[in-house]
Design a protein around this motif. Structure first.
Motif, PDB file in Angstrom:
ATOM      1  N   SER A 122      15.388   0.232   7.099  1.00 58.11           N
ATOM      2  CA  SER A 122      16.285   1.254   6.547  1.00 58.11           C
ATOM      3  C   SER A 122      15.847   2.684   6.832  1.00 58.11           C
ATOM      4  CB  SER A 122      16.411   1.061   5.037  1.00 58.11           C
ATOM      5  OG  SER A 122      15.162   1.209   4.395  1.00 58.11           O
ATOM      6  N   GLY A 123      14.548   2.944   6.956  1.00 58.17           N
ATOM      7  CA  GLY A 123      14.094   4.308   7.186  1.00 58.17           C
ATOM      8  C   GLY A 123      13.959   4.701   8.644  1.00 58.17           C
ATOM      9  N   SER A 143      23.267  20.766   2.448  1.00 59.85           N
ATOM     10  CA  SER A 143      21.999  21.484   2.321  1.00 59.85           C
ATOM     11  C   SER A 143      21.348  21.700   3.676  1.00 59.85           C
ATOM     12  CB  SER A 143      21.055  20.715   1.402  1.00 59.85           C
ATOM     13  OG  SER A 143      20.750  19.450   1.959  1.00 59.85           O
ATOM     14  N   PRO A 144      20.452  22.686   3.771  1.00 64.38           N
ATOM     15  CA  PRO A 144      19.705  22.881   5.013  1.00 64.38           C
ATOM     16  C   PRO A 144      18.626  21.823   5.150  1.00 64.38           C
ATOM     17  CG  PRO A 144      18.940  24.415   3.350  1.00 64.38           C
ATOM     18  CD  PRO A 144      20.124  23.701   2.751  1.00 64.38           C
ATOM     19  N   PRO A 145      18.009  21.710   6.306  1.00 68.25           N
ATOM     20  CA  PRO A 145      16.952  20.713   6.499  1.00 68.25           C
ATOM     21  C   PRO A 145      15.758  20.959   5.586  1.00 68.25           C
ATOM     22  CG  PRO A 145      17.745  21.538   8.606  1.00 68.25           C
ATOM     23  CD  PRO A 145      18.329  22.423   7.557  1.00 68.25           C
ATOM     24  N   SER A 146      15.083  19.870   5.240  1.00 67.61           N
ATOM     25  CA  SER A 146      13.823  19.916   4.511  1.00 67.61           C
ATOM     26  C   SER A 146      12.989  18.734   4.980  1.00 67.61           C
ATOM     27  CB  SER A 146      14.043  19.863   2.999  1.00 67.61           C
ATOM     28  OG  SER A 146      14.686  18.664   2.626  1.00 67.61           O
ATOM     29  N   PRO A 147      11.664  18.807   4.871  1.00 65.73           N
ATOM     30  CA  PRO A 147      10.826  17.735   5.413  1.00 65.73           C
ATOM     31  C   PRO A 147      10.680  16.556   4.468  1.00 65.73           C
ATOM     32  CG  PRO A 147       9.456  19.532   4.617  1.00 65.73           C
ATOM     33  CD  PRO A 147      10.876  19.982   4.459  1.00 65.73           C
ATOM     34  N   ALA A 148      10.653  15.352   5.030  1.00 68.71           N
ATOM     35  CA  ALA A 148      10.398  14.121   4.272  1.00 68.71           C
ATOM     36  C   ALA A 148       9.966  13.041   5.243  1.00 68.71           C
ATOM     37  CB  ALA A 148      11.639  13.680   3.502  1.00 68.71           C
ATOM     38  N   ALA A 149       9.030  12.208   4.800  1.00 70.62           N
ATOM     39  CA  ALA A 149       8.556  11.110   5.638  1.00 70.62           C
ATOM     40  C   ALA A 149       9.496   9.921   5.543  1.00 70.62           C
ATOM     41  CB  ALA A 149       7.154  10.703   5.219  1.00 70.62           C
ATOM     42  N   GLY A 150       9.512   9.090   6.564  1.00 62.43           N
ATOM     43  CA  GLY A 150      10.373   7.909   6.598  1.00 62.43           C
ATOM     44  C   GLY A 150       9.582   6.630   6.442  1.00 62.43           C
ATOM     45  N   ASN A 151       9.666   5.744   7.445  1.00 61.74           N
ATOM     46  CA  ASN A 151       8.947   4.469   7.386  1.00 61.74           C
ATOM     47  C   ASN A 151       7.438   4.701   7.345  1.00 61.74           C
ATOM     48  OD1 ASN A 151      11.358   3.046   7.667  1.00 61.74           O
ATOM     49  ND2 ASN A 151      11.182   2.947   9.897  1.00 61.74           N
ATOM     50  N   LEU A 152       6.776   4.003   6.424  1.00 66.02           N
ATOM     51  CA  LEU A 152       5.328   4.136   6.302  1.00 66.02           C
ATOM     52  C   LEU A 152       4.700   2.767   6.092  1.00 66.02           C
ATOM     53  CD1 LEU A 152       5.221   7.188   3.892  1.00 66.02           C
ATOM     54  CD2 LEU A 152       4.451   7.208   6.266  1.00 66.02           C
ATOM     55  N   ALA A 153       3.489   2.607   6.581  1.00 63.57           N
ATOM     56  CA  ALA A 153       2.735   1.365   6.359  1.00 63.57           C
ATOM     57  C   ALA A 153       1.293   1.724   6.055  1.00 63.57           C
ATOM     58  CB  ALA A 153       2.812   0.452   7.580  1.00 63.57           C
ATOM     59  N   LEU A 154       0.789   1.185   4.943  1.00 66.16           N
ATOM     60  CA  LEU A 154      -0.593   1.394   4.532  1.00 66.16           C
ATOM     61  C   LEU A 154      -1.423   0.185   4.964  1.00 66.16           C
ATOM     62  CD1 LEU A 154      -2.359   3.370   2.738  1.00 66.16           C
ATOM     63  CD2 LEU A 154      -1.976   1.721   0.883  1.00 66.16           C
ATOM     64  N   ILE A 195      -8.170  -0.095  -3.682  1.00 66.07           N
ATOM     65  CA  ILE A 195      -8.510  -1.320  -2.952  1.00 66.07           C
ATOM     66  C   ILE A 195      -7.210  -2.070  -2.695  1.00 66.07           C
ATOM     67  CG2 ILE A 195      -9.800  -3.484  -2.982  1.00 66.07           C
ATOM     68  CD1 ILE A 195     -11.711  -2.161  -4.995  1.00 66.07           C
ATOM     69  N   PRO A 196      -6.803  -2.261  -1.437  1.00 67.74           N
ATOM     70  CA  PRO A 196      -5.508  -2.874  -1.157  1.00 67.74           C
ATOM     71  C   PRO A 196      -5.574  -4.396  -1.111  1.00 67.74           C
ATOM     72  CG  PRO A 196      -6.511  -2.158   0.888  1.00 67.74           C
ATOM     73  CD  PRO A 196      -7.462  -1.758  -0.214  1.00 67.74           C
ATOM     74  N   ALA A 197      -4.490  -5.025  -1.534  1.00 66.88           N
ATOM     75  CA  ALA A 197      -4.316  -6.465  -1.359  1.00 66.88           C
ATOM     76  C   ALA A 197      -3.651  -6.709  -0.002  1.00 66.88           C
ATOM     77  CB  ALA A 197      -3.483  -7.038  -2.498  1.00 66.88           C
ATOM     78  N   ASN A 198      -3.152  -7.937   0.194  1.00 68.82           N
ATOM     79  CA  ASN A 198      -2.540  -8.287   1.485  1.00 68.82           C
ATOM     80  C   ASN A 198      -1.097  -8.750   1.329  1.00 68.82           C
ATOM     81  OD1 ASN A 198      -2.815 -10.762   0.272  1.00 68.82           O
ATOM     82  ND2 ASN A 198      -4.164 -11.648   1.824  1.00 68.82           N
ATOM     83  N   ASP A 199      -0.393  -8.250   0.266  1.00 69.57           N
ATOM     84  CA  ASP A 199       0.909  -8.808  -0.097  1.00 69.57           C
ATOM     85  C   ASP A 199       2.099  -7.888   0.145  1.00 69.57           C
ATOM     86  OD1 ASP A 199       0.131  -6.985  -2.008  1.00 69.57           O
ATOM     87  OD2 ASP A 199       0.664  -8.229  -3.740  1.00 69.57           O
ATOM     88  N   ALA A 200       1.951  -6.876   1.005  1.00 67.18           N
ATOM     89  CA  ALA A 200       3.070  -5.965   1.256  1.00 67.18           C
ATOM     90  C   ALA A 200       4.219  -6.688   1.950  1.00 67.18           C
ATOM     91  CB  ALA A 200       2.608  -4.784   2.100  1.00 67.18           C
ATOM     92  N   ARG A 201       5.447  -6.344   1.545  1.00 64.12           N
ATOM     93  CA  ARG A 201       6.634  -6.908   2.185  1.00 64.12           C
ATOM     94  C   ARG A 201       6.961  -6.076   3.425  1.00 64.12           C
ATOM     95  NH1 ARG A 201      10.625  -6.665  -2.749  1.00 64.12           N
ATOM     96  NH2 ARG A 201       9.195  -4.979  -3.293  1.00 64.12           N
ATOM     97  N   LYS A 202       6.913  -6.713   4.587  1.00 63.93           N
ATOM     98  CA  LYS A 202       6.991  -5.972   5.834  1.00 63.93           C
ATOM     99  C   LYS A 202       8.390  -5.514   6.199  1.00 63.93           C
ATOM    100  CE  LYS A 202       2.801  -8.041   7.750  1.00 63.93           C
ATOM    101  NZ  LYS A 202       2.188  -8.769   8.878  1.00 63.93           N
ATOM    102  N   HIS A 203       9.418  -6.003   5.487  1.00 65.21           N
ATOM    103  CA  HIS A 203      10.769  -5.559   5.816  1.00 65.21           C
ATOM    104  C   HIS A 203      11.132  -4.244   5.132  1.00 65.21           C
ATOM    105  CE1 HIS A 203      11.592  -7.470   1.898  1.00 65.21           C
ATOM    106  NE2 HIS A 203      12.594  -6.615   1.837  1.00 65.21           N
ATOM    107  N   LEU A 204      10.279  -3.759   4.219  1.00 58.16           N
ATOM    108  CA  LEU A 204      10.580  -2.524   3.508  1.00 58.16           C
ATOM    109  C   LEU A 204      10.268  -1.305   4.373  1.00 58.16           C
ATOM    110  CD1 LEU A 204       9.156  -3.300  -0.053  1.00 58.16           C
ATOM    111  CD2 LEU A 204      11.509  -3.528   0.757  1.00 58.16           C
ATOM    112  N   SER A 205      10.892  -0.191   4.042  1.00 59.75           N
ATOM    113  CA  SER A 205      10.577   1.057   4.732  1.00 59.75           C
ATOM    114  C   SER A 205       9.178   1.540   4.368  1.00 59.75           C
ATOM    115  CB  SER A 205      11.609   2.128   4.359  1.00 59.75           C
ATOM    116  OG  SER A 205      11.303   3.356   4.976  1.00 59.75           O
ATOM    117  N   ARG A 206       8.755   1.291   3.130  1.00 56.23           N
ATOM    118  CA  ARG A 206       7.401   1.634   2.689  1.00 56.23           C
ATOM    119  C   ARG A 206       6.618   0.329   2.520  1.00 56.23           C
ATOM    120  NH1 ARG A 206       7.745   7.037   0.466  1.00 56.23           N
ATOM    121  NH2 ARG A 206       9.034   8.104   2.017  1.00 56.23           N
ATOM    122  N   VAL A 207       5.761   0.022   3.460  1.00 56.35           N
ATOM    123  CA  VAL A 207       4.995  -1.224   3.452  1.00 56.35           C
ATOM    124  C   VAL A 207       3.651  -0.951   2.782  1.00 56.35           C
ATOM    125  CG1 VAL A 207       4.062  -3.090   4.863  1.00 56.35           C
ATOM    126  CG2 VAL A 207       6.161  -1.928   5.571  1.00 56.35           C
TER     127      VAL A 207
END
Length: 448
Positions: free
Chosen positions: A291-292, A341-352, A422-434
């Motif tokens: 989506s992102g 509105s005028p442009p403003s900054p924002a991040a999109g897809n991210l993965a940690l 401390i991260p686990a290993n359970d992120a859902r990879k289909h999300l824009s924010r993983v």
């Protein structure tokens, strides 16, 4: 005059030039959405909307103004341009405004290869109703569920086109399929509720109604008998469903607008450790069916994969053209905007970066503490990073959940929290924010 989105953006630019603008860009968005909601086996609501939004930004010297409308008639567009130019002439000067140079523009002018739009036919309301009813039945059939607040199913399609007097012209479409359920257990003062939903660009990827309904019910049942936890300092494990909020606070702190105002607890953070050693935060705007994803930003600049954080070290800010100019830097291709509105900054897809352990493993490591599954409210000091949020979830003892908790507050400082994650290993990879579940040691919990 053509009624295509490309034709409308060009007509707006022509009107802006005629009205006296030195430069301009235009954004036209056409959208369709349909949604249904059911309750107690009956249709409760059905909605459909179709519309178009036209946005025009004009520049007169170093002054700018934005106007928008939902009428694409020639008279309206001419009026928009005249009003925008008149407003711009009265606006304060800003040396950082202005369109991109031609050599900065993205060579991509559509979303070919990103697979953002489902080509299957739009689902009819009856199909959505049947899906929502199946979701409700799956949740209601779980023993212990007293009622279903609502189940809903929806579809949307959004087409956008951006054009500017610097020669940029491009656009693409995006679709969305969604389903959600809110389940309730108990009655009266003992009532608890929880939610689950899924949203995908393509219908074929959407979770089944049964899975969504059962998951919502299981989450509600897990909250039955909730009480306040103990007050003290304990480790807190952020469940994967809400862990991305921590990364959201980091993104707010490195947003170019915040940095330019001097209002960030990471004001001098570039080159500093902001996450644990070995952890990366990767932005990738070109992930297919996500989506992102986007081929270019809201100023026509190319988007590209980059490491915002590399080996725990912050590498840069999230910038559009204006904030980049204010800071003496180049845009990072992160401009976003609406028609109004005028442009403003924002991040999109991210993965940690994910870790080697499961959430259950991290619970064993934490021993006694709080697994947070939902949050309400927030008190975040943007200049110090002091953090306080209402939370609910499960109390953990000896590495195992023992009872549900609610009405508590968790507090700490974001700089310390992010460095200790401390991260686990359970992120859902289909999300824009993983982002996986995240364990943070030594937080203050205010409860009973």
């Amino acid at each position: 005059m053509t009624s295509t989105l490309q034709g409308l953006t060009q007509a707006l630019l022509d009107a802006a030039k005629k009205a006296g603008a030195d430069a301009a860009d235009s954004l036209v968005v056409r959208g369709t959405s349909v949604g249904v909601g059911v309750r107690d086996g009956r249709l409760e609501e059905a909605e459909r909307s179709e519309g178009i939004d036209l946005g025009l930004r004009v520049m007169v010297g170093r002054r700018q103004a934005c106007v928008s409308a939902s009428d694409s008639s020639p008279d309206t567009m001419a009026s928009m341009a005249e009003r925008a130019v008149a407003m711009a002439r009265e606006a304060p000067e800003d040396a950082t405004i202005g369109l991109a140079e031609q050599d900065q523009l993205s060579p991509l002018r559509d979303a070919a290869g990103l697979d953002l739009a489902d080509t299957s036919p739009e689902p009819d309301p009856e199909t959505l109703k049947e899906a929502a009813l199946a979701c409700e039945t799956a949740a209601k059939d779980m023993p212990g569920i007293s009622q279903i607040d609502q189940c809903s199913a929806g579809y949307g399609r959004r087409e956008m086109f951006l054009a500017a007097t610097n020669g940029f012209s491009g656009g693409y479409a995006r679709t969305n399929h969604s389903m959600s359920c809110v389940a309730i257990t108990g009655t009266g003062a003992d009532m608890e509720r929880d939610f689950f939903g899924d949203a995908r660009l393509h219908r074929a990827d959407l979770l089944s109604a049964d899975v969504i309904g059962r998951t919502a019910a299981e989450r509600a049942l897990a909250r039955a008998g909730a009480r306040q936890p103990k007050t003290g300092r304990y480790p807190v494990l952020y469940d994967e469903r809400i862990s991305a909020s921590l990364i959201g606070h980091l993104l707010s702190a490195i947003n170019g607008g915040t940095i330019a105002r001097g209002a960030s607890w990471l004001q001098d953070g570039i080159g500093q450790s902001v996450l644990p050693d070995g952890m990366d935060l990767i932005e990738d705007p070109h992930r297919p069916r996500i989506s992102g994803s986007r081929p270019f930003d809201a100023e026509g600049l190319p988007t590209a994969r980059r490491a915002i954080v590399s080996d725990g070290i912050l590498t840069g800010w999230v910038l559009d053209l204006a904030t980049g100019r204010k800071l003496g830097m180049h845009s990072t291709g992160n401009a976003t905007r609406s028609a109004a509105s005028p442009p403003s900054p924002a991040a999109g897809n991210l993965a940690l970066t994910q870790g080697p352990k499961s959430q259950a493993d991290l619970m064993k490591d934490m021993g006694t503490g709080l697994l947070v599954t939902s949050m309400i409210g927030a008190t975040i000091n943007p200049t110090t990073g002091d953090y306080s949020r209402g939370a609910s979830g499960l109390w953990v003892e000896n590495g195992q959940p023992v009872y549900p908790v609610n009405e508590c507050t968790i507090a700490g400082n974001l700089r310390d929290m992010l460095r200790a994650m401390i991260p686990a290993n359970d992120a859902r990879k289909h999300l824009s924010r993983v982002v996986p579940s995240l364990l943070v040691e030594g937080m203050t919990i205010a409860g009973a």
